[in-house]
Each structure stands twice: as structure tokens, then as C-alpha cells.
Design an enzyme around this catalytic site. Sequence first.
Site, PDB file in Angstrom:
ATOM      1  N   GLY A  54       0.858  -1.187   0.000  1.00 20.97           N
ATOM      2  CA  GLY A  54       0.000   0.000   0.000  1.00 20.97           C
ATOM      3  C   GLY A  54       0.885   1.224   0.000  1.00 20.97           C
ATOM      4  CB  CYS A  81       5.472  -4.005   0.332  1.00 21.13           C
ATOM      5  SG  CYS A  81       6.219  -2.409   0.003  1.00 21.13           S
ATOM      6  CE1 TYR A  82       0.878   1.038   5.579  1.00 18.25           C
ATOM      7  CE2 TYR A  82      -0.683  -0.782   5.356  1.00 18.25           C
ATOM      8  CZ  TYR A  82      -0.308   0.414   5.947  1.00 18.25           C
ATOM      9  OH  TYR A  82      -1.104   0.984   6.914  1.00 18.25           O
ATOM     10  CG  HIS A 168       6.284  -5.921  -4.030  1.00 19.62           C
ATOM     11  ND1 HIS A 168       4.969  -5.768  -3.687  1.00 19.62           N
ATOM     12  CD2 HIS A 168       6.900  -4.764  -3.687  1.00 19.62           C
ATOM     13  CE1 HIS A 168       4.778  -4.569  -3.170  1.00 19.62           C
ATOM     14  NE2 HIS A 168       5.945  -3.937  -3.156  1.00 19.62           N
ATOM     15  CD  GLU A 170       3.433  -8.709  -4.920  1.00 16.26           C
ATOM     16  OE1 GLU A 170       4.186  -9.366  -4.189  1.00 16.26           O
ATOM     17  OE2 GLU A 170       3.126  -7.531  -4.686  1.00 16.26           O
ATOM     18  CG  ASP A 226     -15.325 -11.799 -20.103  1.00 17.14           C
ATOM     19  OD1 ASP A 226     -14.399 -12.630 -20.131  1.00 17.14           O
ATOM     20  OD2 ASP A 226     -15.160 -10.590 -19.874  1.00 17.14           O
ATOM     21  CE  LYS A 366     -11.097 -11.254 -21.096  1.00 13.40           C
ATOM     22  NZ  LYS A 366     -12.358 -10.523 -21.256  1.00 13.40           N
TER      23      LYS A 366
END
Length: 508
Positions: A54, A81-82, A168, A170, A226, A366
Site C-alpha cells: 500500500g 511490503c506495507y 514483492h 508476486e 466472457d 480473465k
Amino acid sequence: MDKILVLDFGGQYNQLIARRVRAAQVFAEIKPYNKITPEEIALSGYRGIIFTGGPHSVYAPDAPRCQKEVLSLGIPVLGICYGHQLLAFLSGGTIAPAKEGSEYGKTEVQTQSSVLFEGVPKESICWMSHTDAVQVLPTGFHTIASSEKCAVAAMADDERKLYGVQFHPEVTHTVYGETVLHNFLFRVCGCKASWQMQNVAQELIARYRKKLIGKRVLLALSGGVDSSVAAVLLQKAIGDALVCVFVDHGLLRKGEGDFVERTFRDQFGVRLIRVNAEALFLHALRGVSDPEQKRKIIGEAFIRVFESEAKRLGKTDVLAQGTIYPDVIESGKGDSAVIKSHHNVGGLPERMGFSEIAEPLRELFKDEVRAIGETLGLPRELVWRQPFPGPGLGVRVLGEITKEKLELLREADAIFRETVDELAQKPNQYFAVLTESRSVGVMGDARTYGYTVVLRAVTTDDFMTAEWTRLPYEALEKASGRITNEVRGITRVVFDITSKPPATVEWE
Ligand code: XMP
């Protein structure tokens, strides 16, 4: 099914964290930090919690903070992180702007022996982006990684299964990020890899069969990924109780309408109504050249056509939509979190008085929708098709739209896409645009006077920004040669070399 809570503190990579967890075949859902209480978390059966990054400092007056009790539920936590700093702060540690300066970008980190770093070398590259850092560890924690500027690049309280990483995991720049996340999911939380698209598809079919039993369901099928996946899932769940209305507005690409009809009606046995509404749309668009007005007219005409089809069908209980997860995630960027409510067919539910909405893809990203499409046997060209705007070629024929111009564009666009499809590496979106500009040419001994067509190709991750794609000259030459030879009425072909920003992907 095991699931992980991604507690959102407003960081930019939060959806990415959830996608990485799901890629490890563990279900993850994102909740804003202030929209779920410790009691609710305890009752929801999460196997682990990830605190996201954040933009704040934990001491800022408006800093997003969850209740301290989240740490006492006996559920493992990984702070990123945050989230790492917040974990330290809530546990009694001290955070301050790093004396040695902020770290941004690829950073070498030294790790120590920890369950979180099994399979991670002692030295590796991580992605950092922070100004504050943990200065004093909270009681019960020990340091498990550090970098040149950050003494506590990671910390652990193994007893309580609380872990924090300043970097991070990710993002792909963190070379062993996936290993770190896997260690947390499988070694710390003890999750099982059960989020597999084949099972998810079967589970959704069973769930919607039960939910929609005895009801009549209507779906607006556009031929996009979709709505297509939603249509096939629901067809498998309730068969002919699902009716799909495909409004062919005459602004589709070459052969597209027939392809949609063939795929859904013939291949999947979907009860499909194709409404050929070209004349109605072209009439409504006559004399209009302003792009926003075109969009508005097309949107409204779509609703009118859909409504009158629905009326003809008689009473229908449920409107089905292809809404996907990013459309329904609430943002954790403060207390004024807004839900982006997305309706593929804008405004329909309110106006049409359906008693129920069915959104079978609302938990899926997606890439998961695509994977489900593949497991259901949808054709690859549909599952992997490039985005195509709702107003279709209506925003690719610049200025006033006529049937003749649409025909020219359809042919030129098909040739260009065919040429690009032969390349090993394809751009994320590529299409042709018909301009209003006409120019002189020569063919044989005769003078010609025809339209200029623009070829557009972009490379992008998210379509928010995009780079123009450096297509090979040979491909451009081939497309240009074929278009000017085969499409009578087009005398000039140009290639758009503008990125976004400053341009947009579409011309209108
Ligand atoms: P822009 O032109 O805004 O496009 O850079 C970004 C992406 O959005 C698509 N796009 C639309 N999609 N209705 C849609 O459903 C629209 O009116 C529309 N306008 C642009 C565009 O094709 C690109 O993928």
C-alpha cells in the site's frame, strides 16, 4: 476447498497477488482491510491471510490498518511490503524511514534458513519499492532476510506462523517469488492445490443447475470471451432453459456473425437467437460522425433491440451476464471504497425488471475464464481472441458510417489480421481503421481516387498503456500489397506508430 484471504491495503499489485495464489491452484479472494472483521475472517475458514502492499506509512493519520486481533486467530499471515510493516507495527515493532535511503527496483537480498525460503538460494534478486523499513523487530520475531539498505528484509514468528517480506514476491522480477509464495501456501498454511479449472467448471455447472432450476434465463451473447464462456457453462447447466440473444448490429468483423452462430448453435447446441439488426443500426447512425454520439446511439439501439427480443420471448426470470472478478473487486484504497458495478449490457437489469441476475464468472480472473473456456472445448480463436470494442467497427470507420465503408473496412481488416496471424509473435491487438481521407493513386494507366486505411498493432499488458508493435516490414508490405490490390476503393495504406499515451488504442 482451501482458500486464502488477500487483505487489501490499497497496493498496486493486489490483484496480481491473488492471481499468483490461484496460479498455485489455491483459491484466493480479495477484501478491503476495512470491510471484514476478525470474527468474519475466523468464520470464513481461510487457511492463510496475505496483507498486501500500500502507498502509506503505518504512522500516517489516515493509514489503513486492520484490527490487531487478526493476528491472534491462529491463521498464518504473510505481510508484503506495507503489509510487512503493518504486521511489525501491530505486533509492537518500530517502523521509520530507512536511514540508508529508499530501495526501488531489483535488489540483492540475503536470506537465512526459514520455511519461507526453502528452495531459495542464500543470495537472490528481489523487487523492492519502499521508503519506510522495520527498525525494531517486534517480540517473538527474528530476521530471516536482509539487503544492503534494509536490515529486516524479511521476518518470522514461526510459533504464531506470522511472516513478513519487505520485497514483492508476486512480481516476476523477484526471481524466487513464486517459491516464497508456494512455501507460504503449502508449507506454512498447509493448503492443498485444489483450484483447478476443470473442477471449477464442473462445480459451477452443478451450482448453477441447482440455483436456476425451473427458471428461464436470458443472456446477451456478444461473441466476446466472457459472454461466450458464460453461455456454454449455463447451457451445460440448464440446457434449453437458457436463451442467448446475439444482436448482430452489422458492425462486426468479416465472417464474425456466422462464426458465432455456427459455434454456439451447431457446436454447442445453445438455443440462440441471432437478430439481424444492421438496417436498424445504420439508420440510427445516419449522418452522425461524432464518436461519442456514435457510441451512445449504438448502446441505446442495442438495448432497444435486446428488450424487444426479450419481450417477444415472454416472461424470463433471470438475466445472465459475463461479469468477471476484476469488475466486482472492491478497492481498499480508503474508506470510500467503491464497487465498480459492471454490466456487459449497460443498464439492462434496471430497465427490464428481471427478478434475478446470474453471473457465473464473477469469481474468476480473465485468464481463468479462458482456461475454463478451453476445458469446455470452446474454439481457441474465440478463447484467445483479441479485444473487440462493443460498438464494433462503428468506432473504426471514422466519421459517418455507411454500409459501403463498412464493407471496405471489413475486407482490409480481414487481410491485415490474416497477415499478422501468420507471424510467430503476435501483438495483443491489431486491426484496421478506415479514415475519411481520400487520396489519388494510379493503377495500370488509370487514375484512382480512394480511401486511406490505417493499420494499428499494439503490445500491452492491460490496455491502459500500450506500445505500437514493431511489425516486420515484410508483413506490412504484404498487407499493404494485398489490401490495395484486393479491396477496390482503398488506394493507400499507412501504419500507426503512436503509443498510448498520448494516443488511445482505438482511433475514436
Ligand atoms: P482505448 O482506445 O481506450 O482502448 O485505448 C483500450 C481498449 O478498450 C477497447 N475499447 C472499447 N471496448 N467498448 C468496449 O467494449 C468501447 O467503447 C471501447 N473503446 C475502446 C479497445 O479496443 C482496447 O482494447
